[in-house]
Enzyme design. Structure first.
Site, PDB file in Angstrom:
ATOM      1  N   GLU A   4     -32.969 -19.410  29.046  1.00 24.74           N
ATOM      2  CA  GLU A   4     -33.133 -19.525  30.494  1.00 24.74           C
ATOM      3  C   GLU A   4     -34.460 -20.198  30.851  1.00 24.74           C
ATOM      4  O   GLU A   4     -34.522 -20.987  31.787  1.00 24.74           O
ATOM      5  CB  GLU A   4     -33.039 -18.152  31.163  1.00 24.74           C
ATOM      6  N   TYR A  13     -34.448 -16.102  39.932  1.00 25.13           N
ATOM      7  CA  TYR A  13     -33.232 -16.558  39.270  1.00 25.13           C
ATOM      8  C   TYR A  13     -33.192 -16.109  37.817  1.00 25.13           C
ATOM      9  O   TYR A  13     -32.189 -15.548  37.338  1.00 25.13           O
ATOM     10  CB  TYR A  13     -33.100 -18.090  39.333  1.00 25.13           C
ATOM     11  N   ASP A  67     -28.704 -20.518  40.899  1.00 22.73           N
ATOM     12  CA  ASP A  67     -29.437 -21.766  40.673  1.00 22.73           C
ATOM     13  C   ASP A  67     -28.733 -22.886  41.443  1.00 22.73           C
ATOM     14  O   ASP A  67     -27.835 -22.633  42.252  1.00 22.73           O
ATOM     15  CB  ASP A  67     -29.537 -22.060  39.170  1.00 22.73           C
TER      16      ASP A  67
END
Ligand code: SF4
Length: 373
Positions: free
Chosen positions: A37, A120, A138
């Protein structure tokens, strides 16, 4: 109403096989989810893949990464850009080890308190690694939701509404799979251009598909032009051919990275007389033809390059060893530009053609191109 069951059934058939993704039925590794991520912020899946493999081969778990030096991490990160992410990655690994005994917290609130983890990323890790219910929103997810509900309000004002709509879609069960399904839908079906609506599990309930306006959404406010800044880089070589480098301050743009020394970057162009006053050595500097252009998120940069032979305090690197340093892309461009221009000067080759030949610094070194005589 879009049905999470339909999306999950589609995901079970069409999920992407990604290096950080656990196979069905296997519990995801929070370290791999977190690492992917962070790497995927501002970068594509195709670019991240090889970097992810190299990182996990070198540092298979959070403790190993925490024990690495920042320099090592920056070196392996080279080419992924946005280097603050690499510094935060390293700081986060150390924080997880020091504050949490090497185990990632499971709640998004505790994840958000770690370096480099925003809303996020916290929601994505909590959902994917720990199946916590929450919306990881996102750009891909915003696009899908804007189209599903036909949201006409332009970005960025529409973001809070899209977030609320996305949160309402998350099912009680399989929150992690749902988050990944939404990501996959945005990446493979609900594409920014030419969305593949005929293959979409949500086509029957999609407002944009019904109105034939999918490509027009999400609506965006016009972006202001990025300002242009100017600077001058100093390509200083020693009599043995080594090049002067220095390390940037830890904080700020390209923090902690190695660079070719330059003036500050500012709105007004620099005259040569003014630039040499900021040079690392008081020697005769020669301007090289052309400029180096680079785009940052918030501004564009044009660097002129001055070359000279002399000595100064700093890090001295043979040209063929420049790749050993954590040089950001901008500085690689400066190195290639200087090497090409000096080769052109020495061998009478047009600078543009030397640059276009794409020779690496090491290749240029083999031809003696870096030596300014
Ligand atoms: S139907 Fe088309 S526009 Fe709507 S969510 Fe699916 S791919 Fe996107």
């Amino acid at each position: 109403m879009p049905d999470s069951t339909a999306l999950l059934a589609w995901y079970d058939r069409h999920r992407r096989n990604l290096p950080w993704r656990a196979p069905p039925g296997i519990h995801p590794d929070p370290y791999r989810i977190w690492l992917s991520e962070i790497m995927l912020q501002q970068t594509t899946v195709a670019t991240v893949g090889p970097y992810f493999d190299r990182f996990v081969a070198r540092w298979p778990d959070i403790s190993a990464l925490a024990a690495a030096s920042l320099d090592e991490v920056l070196r392996l990160w080279q080419g992924l850009g946005y280097y603050a992410r690499a510094r935060n990655l390293h700081a986060c690994a150390r924080a997880v080890v020091e504050r949490h005994g090497g185990v990632f917290p499971r709640e998004s609130g505790a994840l958000r308190a770690l370096p480099g983890i925003g809303d996020y990323t916290a929601a994505a890790i909590a959902a994917i690694a720990f199946d916590r219910r929450g919306a990881a929103v996102d750009g891909n997810v915003e696009r899908v939701v804007a189209r599903l509900y036909g949201v006409q309000e332009p970005f960025p004002a529409a973001k809070p509404r899209l977030r609320a709509l996305a949160s309402a879609l998350v099912p009680e069960q399989r929150a992690g799979d749902f988050a990944q399904a939404l990501m996959d839908l945005g990446a493979t079906i609900c594409l920014p251009r030419r969305p593949r609506c005929v293959l979409c599990p949500w086509r029957a309930c999609c407002a944009a598909a019904a109105s034939g306006r999918a490509e027009d959404l999400p609506a965006r406010a016009a972006k202001p032009e990025r300002p242009l800044r100017h600077g001058v880089a100093f390509w200083l070589t020693r009599s043995d051919g080594a090049v002067l480098l220095r390390r940037r301050p830890e904080r700020g743009l390209l923090g902690g990275m190695t660079e070719i020394p330059s003036t500050p970057w500012r709105a007004a162009p620099w005259s040569i007389a003014e630039a040499v006053r900021a040079a690392p050595a008081s020697i005769a500097w020669s301007p090289l033809p052309g400029t180096v252009r680079h785009g940052f998120t918030h501004f564009r940069l044009e660097l002129a390059v001055l070359a000279g032979i002399g000595s100064a305090d700093g890090i001295w690197s043979p040209v063929e060893r420049l790749g050993d340093h954590a040089l950001p892309t901008l500085m690689k461009k400066v190195a290639w530009h200087a090497i090409a221009a000096l080769a052109a000067e020495r061998y009478g080759e047009p600078a543009a053609s030397a640059a276009k030949s794409g020779r690496s610094p090491s290749a240029a070194r083999r031809t003696g191109a870096n030596e300014r005589r």
